[in-house]
Design a protein around this motif. Structure first.
Motif, PDB file in Angstrom:
ATOM      1  N   THR A  69      52.749   3.321 -51.205  1.00 61.64           N
ATOM      2  CA  THR A  69      53.826   3.977 -51.948  1.00 61.64           C
ATOM      3  C   THR A  69      55.169   3.688 -51.274  1.00 61.64           C
ATOM      4  O   THR A  69      56.153   3.323 -51.931  1.00 61.64           O
ATOM      5  N   LEU A  70      55.187   3.831 -49.952  1.00 62.30           N
ATOM      6  CA  LEU A  70      56.430   3.646 -49.201  1.00 62.30           C
ATOM      7  C   LEU A  70      56.886   2.185 -49.221  1.00 62.30           C
ATOM      8  O   LEU A  70      58.074   1.894 -49.412  1.00 62.30           O
ATOM      9  N   ALA A  71      55.954   1.253 -49.038  1.00 58.70           N
ATOM     10  CA  ALA A  71      56.320  -0.170 -49.030  1.00 58.70           C
ATOM     11  C   ALA A  71      56.820  -0.598 -50.414  1.00 58.70           C
ATOM     12  O   ALA A  71      57.802  -1.347 -50.529  1.00 58.70           O
ATOM     13  N   SER A  72      56.154  -0.093 -51.473  1.00 56.92           N
ATOM     14  CA  SER A  72      56.586  -0.430 -52.836  1.00 56.92           C
ATOM     15  C   SER A  72      58.011   0.056 -53.083  1.00 56.92           C
ATOM     16  O   SER A  72      58.815  -0.628 -53.720  1.00 56.92           O
ATOM     17  N   ALA A  73      58.311   1.254 -52.587  1.00 55.91           N
ATOM     18  CA  ALA A  73      59.661   1.803 -52.742  1.00 55.91           C
ATOM     19  C   ALA A  73      60.682   0.906 -52.042  1.00 55.91           C
ATOM     20  O   ALA A  73      61.772   0.656 -52.573  1.00 55.91           O
ATOM     21  N   ARG A  74      60.321   0.400 -50.855  1.00 58.54           N
ATOM     22  CA  ARG A  74      61.227  -0.508 -50.147  1.00 58.54           C
ATOM     23  C   ARG A  74      61.403  -1.807 -50.926  1.00 58.54           C
ATOM     24  O   ARG A  74      62.511  -2.351 -51.016  1.00 58.54           O
ATOM     25  N   LEU A  75      60.305  -2.293 -51.489  1.00 54.70           N
ATOM     26  CA  LEU A  75      60.360  -3.562 -52.233  1.00 54.70           C
ATOM     27  C   LEU A  75      61.376  -3.498 -53.375  1.00 54.70           C
ATOM     28  O   LEU A  75      62.095  -4.460 -53.630  1.00 54.70           O
ATOM     29  N   ILE A  76      61.434  -2.348 -54.056  1.00 49.95           N
ATOM     30  CA  ILE A  76      62.322  -2.250 -55.217  1.00 49.95           C
ATOM     31  C   ILE A  76      63.652  -1.607 -54.859  1.00 49.95           C
ATOM     32  O   ILE A  76      64.470  -1.345 -55.740  1.00 49.95           O
ATOM     33  N   GLY A  77      63.873  -1.356 -53.573  1.00 50.82           N
ATOM     34  CA  GLY A  77      65.177  -0.868 -53.137  1.00 50.82           C
ATOM     35  C   GLY A  77      65.457   0.588 -53.462  1.00 50.82           C
ATOM     36  O   GLY A  77      66.618   0.987 -53.622  1.00 50.82           O
TER      37      GLY A  77
END
Lengths: 337, 337
Positions: free
Chosen positions: A65-73
């Protein structure tokens, strides 16, 4: 100009560390929510839940969840609470799984059902499941609630499907994929997707992250199932041969059974139906899955899903987050060796 | 002008029938939702869920949602789906309860855990619980989701509290009330309250219905616990003496223990700790609860909560719905005789 094409296997020793480093700060916030919300006036609840939650899990799902949030800024913090909700759903599932399977070891530690008994594990699982919904309600997104309540129903269906498939040596690869798609991949998919929901990104971004998580989840489970026929005890906190001794139908068995001769098939039928579970039987099983290349091809299937996971996020901007998410896939499929 | 003052016990043979008749049409709609949403491609799920759901339960909780809606004049149909969600939460709880208690009989039929085993009961319970949240999400009220996710967490906490209180003869009346307030009354309260939410009535109306449900729930559970020491097998599909033989701490035991002499207390301690569970022991227990008036006073406590339930809805308009809800309380406390 073409996007960088990432190949699986180009890195010699892929690791989860880049993803762990990427989300360290966010994960501290998630852990604070987890610790706060597993509390209760009934002391057995935090005691039992804490045993599993503090017990050295990788926090793979909230990390996604956290990495995906970083991926999309995404720059907000709503995903901290939701990542904790995802981990609570996962923990509830593990508690109930260990009751269902009668497991005595998880992540190298005695299971909660062994220490506190099945009743406590069932009820604390129910409590964590309810708490996860309370966290989602506090966040207030009906779309997130829909995604995670649906994932929860699908997980339970997958577990029942697996239960009714138990000890059936004629289980095909399709039904096996249905089962792991439901019991493992559905929550991986939802964990990634909800970041796009809180960030209010397009449906296309949502579905891309969903596909990344789903394919990664399938790859993860395939490799887990392969590891049971290659690893030494302790590699994953799980004993090699556990699946074999429980008569669990996994892809290595499905392939070795399908590719074996009449004598091999009889061996597998006897083993899966519970009539062969000695150390010698397991050694023979290892020999059969090697000779039929069943483990290698289970890993090859995992690489296929791993590639699909990587391609699913090809459209997002290159950078640290994307690199970490790609390396996580490489790690997932390389773990067996 | 004063409102009609309703007295408990004025009717000779109170019955649930007026409430059943009041909601017949609505209940058909609820049953259609239940039947539709317990389906799954995994055949074991509707088979196991159907055994319990079609198994002759009173549908008390959804009936309360429907009756409350009638009381406040709600004319929509959102409460049908939500009443089904409430019944799913209840059914999930029953499935897990029977696993936790190792019960073999419910409503006069063999329990699901006896027929299909504990693993299937745990997992189908999880499925129904997830489905109940899917139904709430479809309705779309975050307030209803909050009320029912909180009730679910409280129920699980109450069950764990009860588990850790098991076989402890020194359990006091306060802790007993905490336990039944959580494991039984919380869902009765929520079932009533959500009707006021979908009807968009005032907080005062919400809390009045909550108080009606909560007090009725406590009265119901008190009488259930009393019945175990008076009824013949079959009265409630439950065998008299079940609680006694399981060493369950209920108010009749708490009172008989507190009021007994040293010899009686030793008997109760032995019984609750599992060293006295013969038919003669149970006959002696019945004699003790009678002599100490423990059952009569458990019923007297139930009447107290029953009166509070009736008073909680005194402010609503008189009529068929209110009469039925009052008679349901009278029925609840009169069941023991």
């Amino acid at each position: 100009m073409t996007a960088t094409i990432h190949r699986l296997g180009s890195r010699p020793q892929p690791s989860l560390d880049p993803m762990v480093r990427l989300v360290t700060g966010d994960m501290n916030s998630v852990n604070a929510v987890i610790l706060d919300r597993m509390q209760s006036e009934i002391p057995l609840i935090p005691e039992l839940a804490g045993h599993l939650i503090a017990g050295g899990g990788k926090r793979m799902r909230p990390m996604l969840t956290l990495a995906s949030a970083r991926l999309i800024g995404y720059t907000g913090n709503r995903h901290h609470r939701l990542a904790a909700a995802v981990e609570f759903i996962h923990t509830a599932t593990l508690l109930h799984d260990d009751v269902v399977d009668g497991s005595d070891l998880r992540r190298g530690k005695r299971t909660a059902n062994i220490i506190w008994g099945n009743p406590a594990s069932v009820l604390v699982g129910d409590f964590l499941f309810s708490r996860s919904f309370e966290l989602m309600v506090e966040d207030g997104s009906l779309k997130v609630l829909k995604i995670l309540s649906n994932a929860s129903a699908v997980i339970a269906e997958g577990e029942v499907n697996q239960l009714t498939a138990a000890r059936r040596v004629d289980l095909g690869e399709d039904r096996y994929l249905d089962i792991i798609g439901a019991k493992t991949a559905a929550l991986f998919a939802a964990a990634c997707r909800i970041s796009a929901v809180v960030a209010e990104r397009s449906d296309r971004d949502e579905m891309a992250l969903d596909a990344y998580g789903r394919n990664l989840g399938i790859a993860f489970q395939l490799v887990d199932d392969a590891i049971d026929y290659v690893s030494d005890a302790g590699t994953m906190g799980k004993d090699a041969g556990d699946d074999f001794r429980e008569g669990k139908m996994t892809l290595p068995v499905i392939l070795a059974h399908a590719r074996g001769d009449a004598e091999d098939r009889k061996f597998w039928k006897d083993a899966i139906e519970g009539r062969r579970d000695s150390d010698e039987d397991f050694a023979h099983a290892i020999d059969l899955v090697r000779r039929t290349r069943a483990v290698d091809d289970t890993i090859a299937r995992a690489r296929h899903y791993g590639r699909r996971a990587i391609d699913a996020i090809a459209g997002f901007a290159d950078g640290q987050a994307k690199d970490a998410m790609i390396e996580a896939v490489e790690f997932a499929v390389a773990r067996a060796y």
